[in-house]
Design an enzyme around this catalytic site. Sequence first.
Site, PDB file in Angstrom:
ATOM      1  N   ARG A 103       0.805  -1.223   0.000  1.00  0.00           N
ATOM      2  CA  ARG A 103       0.000   0.000   0.000  1.00  0.00           C
ATOM      3  C   ARG A 103       0.841   1.278   0.000  1.00  0.00           C
ATOM      4  NH1 ARG A 103      -4.316  -1.720   4.537  1.00  0.00           N
ATOM      5  NH2 ARG A 103      -2.627  -3.179   5.069  1.00  0.00           N
ATOM      6  N   LYS A 199     -15.546   8.747  -1.593  1.00  0.00           N
ATOM      7  CA  LYS A 199     -15.180   8.863  -0.185  1.00  0.00           C
ATOM      8  C   LYS A 199     -13.977   9.789  -0.018  1.00  0.00           C
ATOM      9  CE  LYS A 199     -11.847   5.038   0.123  1.00  0.00           C
ATOM     10  NZ  LYS A 199     -11.531   3.734   0.697  1.00  0.00           N
ATOM     11  N   ASP A 229      -8.995  -4.352   5.615  1.00  0.00           N
ATOM     12  CA  ASP A 229      -8.037  -4.267   6.721  1.00  0.00           C
ATOM     13  C   ASP A 229      -8.795  -4.059   8.028  1.00  0.00           C
ATOM     14  OD1 ASP A 229      -5.942  -3.856   8.442  1.00  0.00           O
ATOM     15  OD2 ASP A 229      -4.946  -2.331   7.247  1.00  0.00           O
TER      16      ASP A 229
END
Length: 321
Positions: A103, A199, A229
């Site tokens: 990530r 978002k 996650d």
Amino acid sequence: MSSVPYYDGNLKIFAGNSNPKLAAAIARHIGVELGACEVTRFSDGEIQIRLDQSVRGSDVFVVQSTCAPVNEHLMELLVMVDALKRASAKTINVVMPYYGYARQDRKARSRDPITAKLVANLIETAGAHRVIAMDLHAMQIQGFFDIPVDHLLGVPILGDYFYEKDLVRPVVVSPDHGGVVRARRLADTLKAPLAIIDKRRPEPNVVEVMNIIGDVRGRTAILIDDIIDTAGTIALAAGALQEAGAVEIYACCTHPVLSGPAYERLENSPLKEVVVTDTIPLREDKVCSKIRVLSVAPLIGEAIMRIHEQKSVSKLFEPIT
């Protein structure tokens, strides 16, 4: 994809400690025994790898997800690759169902590290010749390597599952703009429309739903992401879809990281079911009645056999339609 005995003695599969059940399932699918090795610790905690069989001249595949504890499992992988290199394996193929540190794939802010590239450098330096991974968080990670990377997709597995459920008026929902390509693949498989949640993420692991782009009223919504996650995004998105009129809400992902309050958030959310794969083993000390696990072992097993036989792997990349 069915398991048959595989008699080629030059193909060997070894497993680290991150996901031994998946490694065993892959070996069963191919029809070979897992390689004999011991992964232990010295008294000071350093990792010790002992190969208990010859690998000289063999195509070796090491199955190791770099999931929690990430640093332990990553170091295990590097030490095992080094051991195989020094034992004269012909090729060393790293099978990473889940690629940790993915990530951080770019500099989002000044002075940020790019850990996805760092991990690629470490794996190459250790001596790997090829990497097989499932649903990398960012496609550009393939370019971080100077060795071949076979990128397998979880959407065909998830798509088959939802297709068999024959859901009423399904709509596939991407929880953010970055996941639209993945969501569209699933939507194409199910011949369903697509919706997107707009978002805002003010800080890591914190998310606010702004708007739903697309029609979900009276439909069965399927949220899809590569990773769940802390489950904050998925739980918040499920609540927003319920308020927007979705009659049933499912969620699915390839990698169930499920850290922190994830299990509780999923259990208490409006989600009817959460479909994940076994790239990461679920925690034994946590329970969520909504989770359904699908195996990636047949897909990875087929990829391994094709690589060993020097056949094309590309058809395994495509979603089933």
